[in-house]
Design a protein around this motif. Structure first.
Motif, PDB file in Angstrom:
ATOM      1  N   LEU A 123       0.827  -1.206   0.000  1.00 14.80           N
ATOM      2  CA  LEU A 123       0.000   0.000   0.000  1.00 14.80           C
ATOM      3  C   LEU A 123       0.863   1.258   0.000  1.00 14.80           C
ATOM      4  CD1 LEU A 123      -2.918   1.163   0.198  1.00 14.80           C
ATOM      5  CD2 LEU A 123      -2.582   1.212   2.686  1.00 14.80           C
ATOM      6  N   THR A 124       0.541   2.188  -0.887  1.00 17.99           N
ATOM      7  CA  THR A 124       1.227   3.476  -0.933  1.00 17.99           C
ATOM      8  C   THR A 124       0.229   4.546  -1.366  1.00 17.99           C
ATOM      9  OG1 THR A 124       2.969   4.783  -1.991  1.00 17.99           O
ATOM     10  CG2 THR A 124       1.994   3.023  -3.301  1.00 17.99           C
ATOM     11  N   PHE A 125       0.400   5.729  -0.819  1.00 13.56           N
ATOM     12  CA  PHE A 125      -0.433   6.867  -1.228  1.00 13.56           C
ATOM     13  C   PHE A 125       0.406   7.930  -1.939  1.00 13.56           C
ATOM     14  CE2 PHE A 125      -3.340   5.681   2.541  1.00 13.56           C
ATOM     15  CZ  PHE A 125      -4.143   4.902   1.720  1.00 13.56           C
ATOM     16  N   GLU A 126       1.572   7.493  -2.469  1.00 12.85           N
ATOM     17  CA  GLU A 126       2.480   8.426  -3.122  1.00 12.85           C
ATOM     18  C   GLU A 126       1.835   9.098  -4.334  1.00 12.85           C
ATOM     19  OE1 GLU A 126       6.976   8.488  -5.103  1.00 12.85           O
ATOM     20  OE2 GLU A 126       6.136   6.624  -4.274  1.00 12.85           O
ATOM     21  N   HIS A 127       1.011   8.345  -5.078  1.00 16.94           N
ATOM     22  CA  HIS A 127       0.380   8.888  -6.284  1.00 16.94           C
ATOM     23  C   HIS A 127      -1.133   9.026  -6.086  1.00 16.94           C
ATOM     24  CE1 HIS A 127       4.220   8.399  -8.249  1.00 16.94           C
ATOM     25  NE2 HIS A 127       4.238   7.119  -7.927  1.00 16.94           N
ATOM     26  N   TYR A 128      -1.538   9.285  -4.888  1.00 11.83           N
ATOM     27  CA  TYR A 128      -2.958   9.353  -4.522  1.00 11.83           C
ATOM     28  C   TYR A 128      -3.641  10.514  -5.246  1.00 11.83           C
ATOM     29  CZ  TYR A 128      -6.957   8.959  -1.304  1.00 11.83           C
ATOM     30  OH  TYR A 128      -8.199   8.780  -0.740  1.00 11.83           O
ATOM     31  N   ARG A 137       3.425   4.747   8.461  1.00 12.00           N
ATOM     32  CA  ARG A 137       4.423   4.544   7.420  1.00 12.00           C
ATOM     33  C   ARG A 137       4.562   5.877   6.703  1.00 12.00           C
ATOM     34  NH1 ARG A 137       2.872  -0.044   3.308  1.00 12.00           N
ATOM     35  NH2 ARG A 137       3.006  -1.301   5.202  1.00 12.00           N
ATOM     36  N   PRO A 138       5.695   6.162   6.094  1.00  7.85           N
ATOM     37  CA  PRO A 138       5.796   7.427   5.364  1.00  7.85           C
ATOM     38  C   PRO A 138       4.642   7.612   4.374  1.00  7.85           C
ATOM     39  CG  PRO A 138       7.959   6.419   5.520  1.00  7.85           C
ATOM     40  CD  PRO A 138       6.969   5.422   6.084  1.00  7.85           C
ATOM     41  N   GLY A 139       3.897   8.688   4.549  1.00  9.64           N
ATOM     42  CA  GLY A 139       2.784   8.991   3.665  1.00  9.64           C
ATOM     43  C   GLY A 139       1.472   8.334   4.037  1.00  9.64           C
ATOM     44  N   ILE A 140       1.483   7.425   5.021  1.00 10.49           N
ATOM     45  CA  ILE A 140       0.270   6.706   5.423  1.00 10.49           C
ATOM     46  C   ILE A 140       0.014   6.939   6.910  1.00 10.49           C
ATOM     47  CG2 ILE A 140      -0.913   4.492   5.616  1.00 10.49           C
ATOM     48  CD1 ILE A 140       0.790   3.454   3.344  1.00 10.49           C
ATOM     49  N   ALA A 141      -1.191   7.357   7.238  1.00 12.30           N
ATOM     50  CA  ALA A 141      -1.579   7.594   8.634  1.00 12.30           C
ATOM     51  C   ALA A 141      -2.766   6.717   9.001  1.00 12.30           C
ATOM     52  CB  ALA A 141      -1.928   9.062   8.849  1.00 12.30           C
ATOM     53  N   ALA A 142      -2.915   6.509  10.290  1.00 12.66           N
ATOM     54  CA  ALA A 142      -4.101   5.830  10.818  1.00 12.66           C
ATOM     55  C   ALA A 142      -4.893   6.844  11.623  1.00 12.66           C
ATOM     56  CB  ALA A 142      -3.707   4.648  11.687  1.00 12.66           C
ATOM     57  N   LEU A 143      -6.154   6.948  11.314  1.00 11.79           N
ATOM     58  CA  LEU A 143      -7.071   7.821  12.038  1.00 11.79           C
ATOM     59  C   LEU A 143      -7.935   6.932  12.924  1.00 11.79           C
ATOM     60  CD1 LEU A 143      -7.118  10.901  11.472  1.00 11.79           C
ATOM     61  CD2 LEU A 143      -9.295  10.562  10.296  1.00 11.79           C
ATOM     62  N   ARG A 144      -7.932   7.206  14.238  1.00 13.20           N
ATOM     63  CA  ARG A 144      -8.828   6.478  15.131  1.00 13.20           C
ATOM     64  C   ARG A 144     -10.123   7.267  15.233  1.00 13.20           C
ATOM     65  NH1 ARG A 144      -8.408   5.533  21.664  1.00 13.20           N
ATOM     66  NH2 ARG A 144     -10.382   4.388  21.834  1.00 13.20           N
ATOM     67  N   LEU A 145     -11.216   6.596  14.915  1.00 13.76           N
ATOM     68  CA  LEU A 145     -12.503   7.269  14.792  1.00 13.76           C
ATOM     69  C   LEU A 145     -13.578   6.579  15.615  1.00 13.76           C
ATOM     70  CD1 LEU A 145     -12.295   7.574  10.923  1.00 13.76           C
ATOM     71  CD2 LEU A 145     -12.260   9.532  12.488  1.00 13.76           C
ATOM     72  N   ARG A 146     -14.435   7.376  16.205  1.00 18.43           N
ATOM     73  CA  ARG A 146     -15.679   6.860  16.785  1.00 18.43           C
ATOM     74  C   ARG A 146     -16.773   7.126  15.763  1.00 18.43           C
ATOM     75  NH1 ARG A 146     -16.830   8.620  22.420  1.00 18.43           N
ATOM     76  NH2 ARG A 146     -16.920   6.423  23.003  1.00 18.43           N
ATOM     77  N   LEU A 147     -17.410   6.077  15.280  1.00 18.58           N
ATOM     78  CA  LEU A 147     -18.504   6.187  14.324  1.00 18.58           C
ATOM     79  C   LEU A 147     -19.807   5.879  15.052  1.00 18.58           C
ATOM     80  CD1 LEU A 147     -19.643   6.435  11.425  1.00 18.58           C
ATOM     81  CD2 LEU A 147     -19.102   4.001  11.128  1.00 18.58           C
ATOM     82  N   VAL A 148     -20.728   6.831  15.021  1.00 20.12           N
ATOM     83  CA  VAL A 148     -22.002   6.676  15.720  1.00 20.12           C
ATOM     84  C   VAL A 148     -23.138   6.701  14.709  1.00 20.12           C
ATOM     85  CG1 VAL A 148     -23.576   7.662  17.432  1.00 20.12           C
ATOM     86  CG2 VAL A 148     -21.091   7.730  17.814  1.00 20.12           C
TER      87      VAL A 148
END
Length: 341
Positions: free
Chosen positions: A179-184, A298-309
């Protein structure tokens, strides 16, 4: 001698036993098409082979929740056929992308038992793992279910309540290697927001609402081969209503969250979840999210912790002064999602 299966009752579970669930299922593009027909799903990574290729994948993987529903559905005849309620989830990890053509099966280990004080039911904790055709794990999660007793006079087992992690550690997230978001392409994804644009504590009102119809939730539950009586048999409840499968609400809320979180491309872990109140046909479901944490994986990749209601009520409203969920709240789901950093 009866040849039919009436399902397990609370006293039929033994701590430590492993249940191999029937029946393996090969997933195809048809499941993706039906999923997208049932929910307003628009996340680009799982919608477009071309978009997924630019992100380093072999093509568009199937939606994470297709995998969850399929693995979950296998467990129902052995775990929750006689359930009073599905109570919660924890320690959910999506371990490997699943593609059309993959075959999934499920196994569950009983990790906890506790009889309720009324002696009529008890809570069963299981850790379920989904495997593909190469016997490689693709998903693992814990859930706990309240199950009826067959014989109320039978002695209660020793209570064992498992200790579960509140949050899946960043180090335990199984981020796909390629997985890469370099060319997102943010234009094709639908929004410009990166992980750095979200702040902890931010509330996102996803604006749209969807009214659940009887036919669609019945189709969805059959699609995942979920045989729980409360979803199909209108005589199973005293009020004559069929309870909406909780996973249907999860998928609906996740799809609605596209408006504001279009770049949260993959659910990578489920930290916890609760079906706060029952949902029935005719309910109009809306969704909102709260940002709980942001971390780079990872470089260019983040994790968002979310509460979905998922709710029938207003965005941001979750609990009353007594600390209990408000009656309009249907789902409270805590998860990690991957997006461009």
């Amino acid at each position: 001698m009866t040849k039919t299966n009436a399902g397990r009752f609370f006293e039929d579970y033994t701590l430590g036993e492993v249940i191999r669930h029937a029946v393996p299922r090969t997933l195809a593009e048809g499941e993706r098409a039906l999923y997208h027909a049932l929910y307003p799903q628009r996340f680009a990574l799982q919608s477009s082979d071309a978009f997924a290729l630019t992100c380093g994948m072999d093509g568009a993987p199937l939606d994470d929740l297709i995998v969850f529903h399929t693995v979950f559905g296998k467990t129902v005849p052995d775990v929750s056929l006689n359930a009073v309620a599905n109570l919660g989830y924890a320690e959910g990890r999506f371990l490997k992308p699943v593609y059309a053509g993959d075959t999934l099966r499920s196994e569950s280990e009983v990790i906890g038992l506790k009889q309720n004080s009324n002696g009529k039911s008890g809570v069963v904790w299981v850790r379920t793992t989904g495997f593909d055709q190469m016997d490689e794990p693709v998903l693992s999660y814990v859930r706990w279910v309240m199950v009826r007793k067959r014989d109320q006079a039978q002695a209660a087992p020793e209570a064992v309540i498992p200790t579960l992690e509140e949050v899946v550690s960043i180090d335990d997230l199984a981020v796909p290697e390629d997985l890469t978001f370099e060319h997102y392409d943010f234009d094709l994804a639908g929004e410009r927001h990166r992980a750095a644009d979200y702040r902890i504590g931010e509330i996102i009102d996803h604006v749209d609402g969807t009214t659940i119809e009887e036919a669609e939730h019945m189709l969805a539950t059959r699609l995942w081969q979920n045989t729980a009586k409360v979803h199909f048999d209108a005589t199973h409840r005293e009020d004559g209503k069929r309870l909406i499968y909780g996973g249907h609400v999860i998928s609906l809320a996740r799809a609605l969250s596209f408006n504001g979180l279009a770049n949260a491309q993959m659910i990578i872990a489920i930290n916890g979840g609760a079906h706060a109140n029952p949902c029935f046909a005719g309910d109009t479901v809306r969704a909102w999210s709260e940002v709980l944490d942001v971390a780079q994986v990872r470089p260019g990749i983040a994790a968002l912790r979310l509460r979905l209601v998922a709710t029938r009520g207003a965005a941001g409203a979750l609990r009353g002064e007594d600390g209990k969920y408000l009656p309009d709240v249907l789902l409270d789901l805590d998860y990690w999602a991957l997006m461009p950093a």
